[in-house]
Design an enzyme around this catalytic site. Structure first.
Site: not given
Ligand SMILES: Cc1ncc(C[n+]2csc(CCOP(=O)(O)OP(=O)(O)O)c2C)c(N)n1
Ligand SMILES: [Mg+2]
Lengths: 564, 157
Positions: A52, A114-115, A164, A471
């Protein structure tokens, strides 16, 4: 007048609203709705995703890329909670979306059945409004109101929860004419426009800054005419990328945490900062005290609550930004700021900023995205995940149309891009759609690859694999003494095999000299089928420039030493 | 400067509306001092009177954010208004305290609504400052329990 079940009323209302594509996932509480969709399948195309969350992002990507309201359907309980991230993502970026959830029958509500979850309670802070419909006679008007709210004023998601039994009960249904979207707020007055015009006329060093509140060709054309008339350089937020043609010489690049040094210099030196269709996100303003220190701020936006929220403004005009610019264009004579534009050009030369890979001949993400730009004529719809890859996609692809970049700016949702790309492709079958993903983000919702292959949705999934949560690693390098806690992924995933397992042709790019050739081939295949590309890059390529959180936007870091 | 402000909010009279309003306050970090809500002359509409704390910027935001709620039809920060509050309290620490408590009650035109062996139950309507000083004066005689409605207010024409 027809006597229809609630489920049929939902389908009729969708058709009445001009909806022909919905995204979703069935379950117990929406059995009646899906039974009805079975009958309406010639008018409403339902795209079944793997999860979803993917469906919610698809509805969002569909909405951003078409300007229409996206629709997602999910069952009660876990189906509904799986929408939450998608709804919050849409809310933060003002994306019009209607989420329809099933719930347990009215007699079972409130009994921990439920749900059963209280999804209206859960989504209250992340929707413009939500409804639970407990009377089938109110179902049609509630759905109409949901679309009206989602698309009016500052757009956003609306959830309608339907127990529902309501979908089984019958009511009289008559089609009604569409209620036109409105601005929903007290609009600006003429003298307010006049004052804005005076400010612009008396400015010597204007800075025009735009955001996601510019829509479609009309918005883009108006903005261009406005920028030329007032002779201002232009910069955009992440959400505003493409609202102003980035190949235009007036364009200074993005503003904000990873904006250009030129835009930062211009902020420092401008005397009038004109913000159009944008909010002042903390990711853009850095430290509010040092933001545009010598400038008056003129804010044009549809949401009065954004005025004076993060930045104190000198003057504001409330209204649809394109509308307001059109009015201003009528009363402002041609301005000329040759010296100012000259200074901007000089900064542009002085501060060209790009970091090369640490090893020779390795692929750089900059080169990769620029090649993608070249091979797609800068006309592809680019969805992104979140992280460094997202920033490179924003920085090195030159967008030409509003909302051509489909990215989670406000919530920063990893796992957003693939679903969003699915939605964008469904809404724009004739355009090339690429999702630029980091390897970390890719692993969050890669299950949607099967949605691509099953429905043959020819999206290009471009994974920039640096083997790290880049990042976060960048922040750890700068602010946590290079203690790379839990960010070194080095996962054994074989992207070629993974793609093939899902029935998707896959490619690897691991050097700069093969980049163009492979990318071209992959794009060729993607004319008729989805493709997966793994682009391997170095671990330690940083996103630059960078303004550390809360620091002055005018003083970005331009270089990061890699000495390990 | 942080100030107390009285805000009058007209809302649809429906399930969950109170939650939407208070949810907005809590998630944006606005402080509610008191909140009072009931039906109005128009059955579909309830009026909330909210006393909230904040400087000018906070109040501007608060009002604008409230206006964005679908169920909210009117928001006003009251400047020239009639403000009233109602209190019911139990006071007294033994039979000896009864007489002085009644005296104070009379001074304030409060009503004695229940008499028990060692304490009285009083009721008073008035401006919030008056209620405050009423409670203050009764403090020495043992304030056992009290309930205040919070302010309800209407702007003068
Ligand atoms: C759902 C979620 N969890 C954690 C984060 C924190 N976060 C921001 S950037 C990042 C790293 C992303 O890694 P990647 O997808 O490999 O991209 P890169 O920066 O290596 O290009 C994280 C963990 C987020 N933005 N969203
Ligand atoms: Mg990565």
């Amino acid at each position: 007048m027809r006597n229809l079940t609630g489920a049929d009323i939902i389908c009729e209302c969708l058709i009445e609203q001009g909806v022909d594509t919905v995204f979703g996932y069935p379950g117990g509480a929406v059995l009646n709705i899906y039974d009805s969709l079975y009958n309406y399948s010639d008018k409403i195309h339902h795209v079944l995703t793997a999860h979803e969350q993917g469906a919610s992002h698809a509805a969002d990507g569909y909405a951003r890329s078409t300007g229409k309201t996206g629709v997602v359907i999910a069952t009660s309980g876990p189906g509904a909670t799986n929408l939450v991230t998608g709804i919050a993502t849409a809310y933060m970026d003002s994306v019009p979306m209607v989420a329809i959830t099933g719930n347990v029958a009215c007699s079972l509500l409130g009994l921990d059945s439920f749900q059963e979850v209280d999804i209206t309670g859960i989504t209250m802070p992340i929707t413009k409004h939500n409804f639970i419909v407990k009377d089938v006679n109110k179902l049609a008007d509630t759905l109409r109101e949901a679309f009206y709210i989602a698309g009016s004023g500052r757009k956003g998601p609306v959830l309608v929860d339907v127990p529902k039994d309501i979908t089984a009960q019958k009511a009289e249904f008559v089609n009604k004419p569409l209620k036109p979207y409105t601005v929903n707020v007290t609009m600006h007055q003429d003298d307010c426009i006049a004052k804005a015009a005076e400010l612009i006329k008396s400015a010597e060093r204007p800075f025009l800054y735009t955001g996601g509140g510019i829509y479609g060709d009309d918005g883009a054309k108006t903005l261009k005419a406005f920028a030329e008339l007032i002779d201002a350089p232009v910069s955009s937020s992440l959400m505003g990328q493409g609202s102003f043609d980035e190949t235009d010489s007036r364009y200074m690049g993005m503003l904000g945490m990873h904006g250009t040094k030129t835009a930062a210099e211009a902020i420092k030196n401008c005397d009038l900062f004109i913000a159009v269709g944008t909010r002042f996100s903390d990711r853009v303003i850095g430290n509010p005290k040092t933001f545009a220190p010598d400038a008056k701020v003129l804010h044009i936006d549809i949401d009065p609550a954004e005025i004076n929220k993060n930045i104190k403004v000198y003057h504001q005009v409330i209204g649809d930004s394109t509308d307001v610019m059109k009015k201003l264009i009528k009363i402002i004579p041609q301005q000329s700021h040759t010296d100012w534009i000259g200074r901007i050009k000089a900064w542009e030369k002085q501060y060209e900023c790009r970091q090369k890979g640490t090893e020779e001949l390795t692929l750089t993400p900059q080169h990769l995205i620029e090649t993608l730009d070249k091979l797609t004529n800068g006309e592809a719809l680019i969805a992104t995940e979140v992280g460094q890859s997202q920033m490179w996609a924003a920085q090195y692809y030159a967008y030409k149309h509003p909302h051509q970049l489909i990215t989670s700016g406000g919530l920063g949702t990893m796992g957003y891009g693939l679903g969003a790309a699915i939605g964008a492709k469904c809404g724009n079958p004739d355009k090339t759609v690429v999702n630029v993903a980091g390897d970390g983000s890719f692993h969050m919702n890669l299950n949607e690859l099967v949605t691509l292959s099953k429905h043959n949705i020819p999206v290009v999934e471009l994974v920039i694999n640096n083997n790290v949560l880049g990042m976060v690693r960048q922040w750890q390098r700068l602010f946590y003494g290079k203690r790379f806690s839990q960010t070194t992924l080095d996962r054994p995933t074989d992207y070629m095999k993974l793609g093939e397992a899902f029935g998707i042709k896959s490619f690897v790019i691991d050097s700069e000299d093969k980049c163009e050739e492979i990318l071209r081939e992959a794009l060729e295949v993607s004319k008729t089928a989805p493709v997966l590309i793994e682009a391997r890059i170095d671990k330690d390529i940083n996103v630059l420039p960078m303004v550390p959180a809360g620091k002055s936007i005018t003083e970005p870091i331009l270089e990061i030493e890699i000495d390990d | 400067m942080t100030e107390r402000n009285v805000i009058s909010v007209c809302v649809n009279n429906g399930i969950g509306v109170l939650g939407r309003v208070t949810g907005l306050f809590s998630r944006r970090g606005y402080n509610i001092i008191s909140l009072n809500v009931a039906e109005t002359e128009n059955l579909g509409i309830s009026r909330m009177t909210i006393v909230a704390e904040g400087d000018e910027g906070v109040m501007e935001q608060l009002v604008k954010q409230l206006r964005k709620l679908y169920d909210v039809s009117e928001v006003k920060v009251l400047r020239d208004a009639v403000c009233r509050e109602h209190i019911i309290m139990k006071v007294g620490n033994g039979p000896a305290s009864r007489q002085p408590v009644i005296e104070i009650a009379n001074l304030f035109r409060a009503k004695v609504v229940n008499v028990a062996e060692s304490r009285l139950m009083l009721e008073l309507t008035g401006e919030p400052e008056k209620i405050d000083s009423f409670i203050g004066l009764l403090q020495p005689y043992g304030v056992k329990e009290l309930v205040r409605t919070g302010i309800s207010a209407l702007e003068r024409d």
